[in-house]
Design an enzyme around this catalytic site. Structure first.
Site, PDB file in Angstrom:
ATOM      1  CD  GLU A 308      38.491  15.400  36.579  1.00  0.00           C
ATOM      2  OE1 GLU A 308      39.201  16.373  36.254  1.00  0.00           O
ATOM      3  OE2 GLU A 308      38.476  14.329  35.937  1.00  0.00           O
ATOM      4  CG  HIS A 332      35.446  20.614  31.989  1.00  0.00           C
ATOM      5  ND1 HIS A 332      35.166  20.056  30.764  1.00  0.00           N
ATOM      6  CD2 HIS A 332      36.357  19.798  32.568  1.00  0.00           C
ATOM      7  CE1 HIS A 332      35.869  18.945  30.617  1.00  0.00           C
ATOM      8  NE2 HIS A 332      36.618  18.773  31.700  1.00  0.00           N
ATOM      9  CD  GLU A 333      38.126  20.732  35.616  1.00  0.00           C
ATOM     10  OE1 GLU A 333      37.994  19.520  35.895  1.00  0.00           O
ATOM     11  OE2 GLU A 333      38.677  21.119  34.556  1.00  0.00           O
ATOM     12  CG  HIS A 336      35.154  16.028  35.445  1.00  0.00           C
ATOM     13  ND1 HIS A 336      35.067  14.941  34.599  1.00  0.00           N
ATOM     14  CD2 HIS A 336      36.051  16.870  34.870  1.00  0.00           C
ATOM     15  CE1 HIS A 336      35.891  15.130  33.567  1.00  0.00           C
ATOM     16  NE2 HIS A 336      36.497  16.290  33.709  1.00  0.00           N
ATOM     17  CD  GLU A 355      38.287  14.928  30.927  1.00  0.00           C
ATOM     18  OE1 GLU A 355      37.583  15.947  30.855  1.00  0.00           O
ATOM     19  OE2 GLU A 355      38.985  14.658  31.934  1.00  0.00           O
ATOM     20  CG  ASP A 411      50.428  12.256  29.071  1.00  0.00           C
ATOM     21  OD1 ASP A 411      49.695  12.259  30.086  1.00  0.00           O
ATOM     22  OD2 ASP A 411      51.627  12.588  29.088  1.00  0.00           O
ATOM     23  CE1 TYR A 419      40.392  16.365  27.267  1.00  0.00           C
ATOM     24  CE2 TYR A 419      38.792  17.563  28.583  1.00  0.00           C
ATOM     25  CZ  TYR A 419      40.004  16.926  28.475  1.00  0.00           C
ATOM     26  OH  TYR A 419      40.829  16.831  29.562  1.00  0.00           O
TER      27      TYR A 419
HETATM   28  N1  BES Z   1      40.576  15.840  34.059  1.00  0.00           N
HETATM   29  C1  BES Z   1      41.008  16.915  33.249  1.00  0.00           C
HETATM   30  C2  BES Z   1      42.467  17.241  33.396  1.00  0.00           C
HETATM   31  C3  BES Z   1      43.386  16.093  33.089  1.00  0.00           C
HETATM   32  C4  BES Z   1      43.237  15.333  31.960  1.00  0.00           C
HETATM   33  C5  BES Z   1      44.425  15.798  33.941  1.00  0.00           C
HETATM   34  C6  BES Z   1      44.100  14.277  31.708  1.00  0.00           C
HETATM   35  C7  BES Z   1      45.284  14.749  33.690  1.00  0.00           C
HETATM   36  C8  BES Z   1      45.118  13.970  32.569  1.00  0.00           C
HETATM   37  C9  BES Z   1      40.189  18.181  33.491  1.00  0.00           C
HETATM   38  O1  BES Z   1      38.873  17.942  33.833  1.00  0.00           O
HETATM   39  C10 BES Z   1      40.152  18.951  32.215  1.00  0.00           C
HETATM   40  O2  BES Z   1      39.653  18.427  31.271  1.00  0.00           O
HETATM   41  N2  BES Z   1      40.675  20.169  32.198  1.00  0.00           N
HETATM   42  C11 BES Z   1      40.679  21.005  31.023  1.00  0.00           C
HETATM   43  C12 BES Z   1      39.606  22.057  31.074  1.00  0.00           C
HETATM   44  C13 BES Z   1      38.400  21.799  30.241  1.00  0.00           C
HETATM   45  C14 BES Z   1      37.474  23.005  30.209  1.00  0.00           C
HETATM   46  C15 BES Z   1      38.629  21.268  28.884  1.00  0.00           C
HETATM   47  C16 BES Z   1      42.014  21.712  30.978  1.00  0.00           C
HETATM   48  O3  BES Z   1      42.831  21.494  31.859  1.00  0.00           O
HETATM   49  O4  BES Z   1      42.240  22.479  30.053  1.00  0.00           O
HETATM   50 ZN    ZN Z   2      37.730  17.216  32.301  1.00  0.00          ZN
END
Ligand code: BES
Ligand code: ZN
Length: 637
Positions: A308, A332-333, A336, A355, A411, A419
């Site tokens: 995002e 989703h993005e 954010h 999230e 992580d 989520y």
């Molecule tokens: N912010 C996250 C990606 C992220 C999380 C990067 C943790 C680094 C550390 C992004 O918004 C996200 O959640 N992406 C998901 C998609 C969503 C529809 C669940 C993905 O990448 O799968």
């Molecule tokens: Zn996200």
């Protein structure tokens, strides 16, 4: 399967924390528009330190960063300087401590009464996760300093692609991924979501390449430098850069898509409904506050579905399915822009504030655009993933919304608990208070805490003061505690009832019991979602059954990345060898972590460790540094 992938994707060949001052709306162009009279809880009541930063942000806080960098593709480094402006929270503080990781610090200068003077500083020994603290003597009245530095070719936050690794083959490509704690591999900074700063940048890139940042793209100045400005205060993890042979296609006046030429038209078509998503979001939760909203479709090694970055979401090309079936990731993005970028988790222990809220908003927007049937299917798929992640959690404490201080790396904060359990907590509140009360409450939450970084406890206090106080019987303290601090699946979780999925499950049982043939499964009107529910729910099958499904629907090699992934997970577990060459091709061409970490894990756990190691050895150089580290962990290297 009706989906057709439009373009081949290849990696290798083609290729309270909030101190009052952090929370101030300094530099915020749009004044907060509060929809209802909300009770504001002073954020400093809930101060908890971020364990993943060395920054002394409780004493001195960075307010603005000005980057001046050469993007050097020959050496694979960013080389230049950053000027940081800071405020002293503690007037007696004389040290500013920053996060760095794998940076070469060349000099530090302080803007003093006597002009720019070299500053004293120490760079501590490196911690493998956190990097090296950079402690700078800032005297007693300076307000800005300048650090000359360069990044490392191995910076975890940057992936440098050779021309051969791009689709166009002519030019190199660079893109960043700062979340969660990789901004410190790009610049010396207070790398914690508790601190918000504005930023500007001046970049020099080789002729013919277009640089983009998570900021206004202000074009080239008289000296040929590319300039950028982010006037709203953001946390460091939202600083982002991409440089490549990148084209642009407008969707409307304020929304467009950047991508390499091979996928530009298809991306604009796939994401054509983004303006409707923004309208739905705005209708529910108030104005979009960031100016333009663009998307960039990155090379296939981008390790996430989406990221995002403000004004410019970074997206994986695996979303370009040709039928708009995976655009919930855009919802989703974009969401954010309210949850996460506007109101930000103050530490990664509070990641569900980003999230979980975003997953909830995403699903509300999907419902507004495509109806309840699709929204409920997406909830049900999420719940299936949540149950799996709860069952597989490395420690029970990782199944809490508010995470403990036992995290070894941020992580660990990003499982489906963060989520989907977060999303379902908000669904629980919505069910108890009703949308008529809950929707304005959330809108007022986003307005009240706009451009602030807050904790779970700030949210709970705001909930008490603004929703629970007016509806005292709706939820109990024990219920809230179970959701936020309890482990596992709460007893009060909503059960998403999808008739469509029930029909799929019934047909699946008839087939597995031998009552109908694979061809007789009523797949003609199945959406990607119904296919995913079918595939994820398959029991262990006989080899003949895998083959019958594959023959009937050509699942092996299917071009929709989500369906392909679901099928490959089942076939790996079921020992269906004919799919393995396609699994290998998938692993060689897709770098999205959600897919490849679990595929490698499944191979390893199901008698294919040798294949997993061999494919990783071949694919590794094309993967993003984040993915390389994660897969090395999975394979136990
Ligand atoms: N912010 C996250 C990606 C992220 C999380 C990067 C943790 C680094 C550390 C992004 O918004 C996200 O959640 N992406 C998901 C998609 C969503 C529809 C669940 C993905 O990448 O799968
Ligand atoms: Zn996200």
């Amino acid at each position: 399967m009706t989906n057709t992938r439009l373009t081949a994707l290849t990696l290798l060949t083609a290729a309270s924390v909030t101190l009052a001052s952090c929370a101030a709306n300094v530099g915020t162009p749009t004044p907060p528009e509060v929809s209802a009279a909300a009770t504001v809880i002073p954020a400093e009541r809930f101060f908890t330190a971020d364990q993943f930063t060395y920054a002394n942000y409780q004493d001195v806080v960075v307010k603005h960063a000005a980057l001046d960098l050469d993007v050097d593709f020959d050496r694979k480094v960013l080389d230049g300087a950053v000027t940081l402006q800071f405020d002293r929270i503690d007037p007696s503080a004389e040290t500013l401590t920053l996060d760095t990781k794998d940076l070469m610090i060349k000099s530090v200068d302080l803007d003093t009464d006597a002009g720019w003077m070299p500053a004293d500083y120490t760079l501590a020994a490196a911690d493998p996760v956190l990097g090296s603290a950079l402690a700078i003597d800032i005297g007693d009245d300076a307000t800005q300093l300048r650090i000359s530095y360069e990044t490392s070719p191995d910076a975890e936050g940057l992936q440098w692609l050779t021309p051969a690794q791009t689709a166009g083959k002519e030019e190199p490509y660079l893109f960043s991924q700062a979340q969660a704690i990789n901004a410190r591999t790009m610049l010396p900074i207070q790398d914690t979501p508790a601190v918000r700063m504005t930023y500007e940048a001046s970049l020099r890139v080789p002729d013919g390449l277009l640089p983009l940042m998570s900021a206004s793209q202000d074009g080239q100045d008289a000296n040929g430098n590319w300039t950028f400005e982010m006037p709203q205060p953001i946390p460091s993890y939202l600083i982002a850069i991409a440089v490549g042979d990148i084209g642009f296609k407008a969707i409307n006046d304020t929304i467009g898509v950047y991508a390499e030429d091979y996928i530009l038209d298809a991306s604009a078509e796939e994401f054509a409904e983004t303006p409707m998503m923004e309208a739905a979001n705005t209708e529910l939760y108030g104005p979009y506050r960031w100016g333009r909203y663009d998307l960039i479709v990155l090379p296939p090694s981008f390790p996430f579905g989406g990221m995002e970055n403000p004004r410019l979401s970074f997206m994986t090309p695996t979303l370009i399915a040709g039928d708009k079936s995976l655009t919930n990731v855009v919802a989703h993005e974009l969401a954010h822009s309210w949850s996460g970028n506007l109101v930000t988790n103050a530490s990664w222990r509070d990641a569900w504030l980003n999230e979980g809220f975003t997953s909830y908003v995403e699903n509300r927007v999907m419902e507004a655009l495509y109806g309840e049937k699709r929204a409920v299917m997406e909830q049900a798929l999420g719940l299936e993933d949540l149950k799996r992640d709860i069952a597989d959690a490395a420690r029970p404490s990782l199944t809490q919304l508010k995470l403990n201080d036992d995290l070894t790396h941020p992580d660990e904060a990003f499982s489906q608990v963060t989520y989907v359990k977060g999303q379902f907590f908000l669904n629980f509140l919505e069910d108890r208070f009703g949308r008529a009360a809950f929707d304005p409450f959330l809108k007022s939450y986003f307005n009240t805490y706009a451009f602030e970084s807050i904790t779970t406890e700030d949210f709970l206090a705001f909930l008490d003061a603004n929703l629970r106080a007016k509806n005292p019987g709706a939820v109990t303290d024990a219920e809230i505690d179970e959701w936020v601090y309890g482990q596992g699946l709460p007893g009060t979780i909503r059960n998403p009832q999808s008739d469509a999925f029930d029909t799929v499950a019934a047909a699946s049982s008839r087939w597995t019991r031998g009552e109908i043939t694979a061809e007789e499964l009523p797949t003609a009107d199945w959406s990607t979602h119904e296919w995913l529910h079918f595939l994820n729910g398959l029991p262990a099958l006989s080899q003949a059954q895998y083959k019958a499904l594959d023959d009937a629907y050509s699942l092996t090699g299917t071009q929709n990345a989500e369906t392909a992934f679901a099928w490959y997970m089942q076939t790996i577990k079921g020992g269906y060898a004919p799919a393995l060459p396609a699994v290998e091709e998938f692993l060689m061409s897709v770098g999205r972590g959600k897919f490849i970490y679990r595929l490698y894990g499944a191979l390893k756990d199901n008698g294919q460790a040798e294949m997993a190691n061999r494919v990783f050895a071949n694919a590794k150089a094309g993967y993003h540094p984040i993915a390389q580290r994660r897969i090395s962990d999975v394979l136990g290297e």
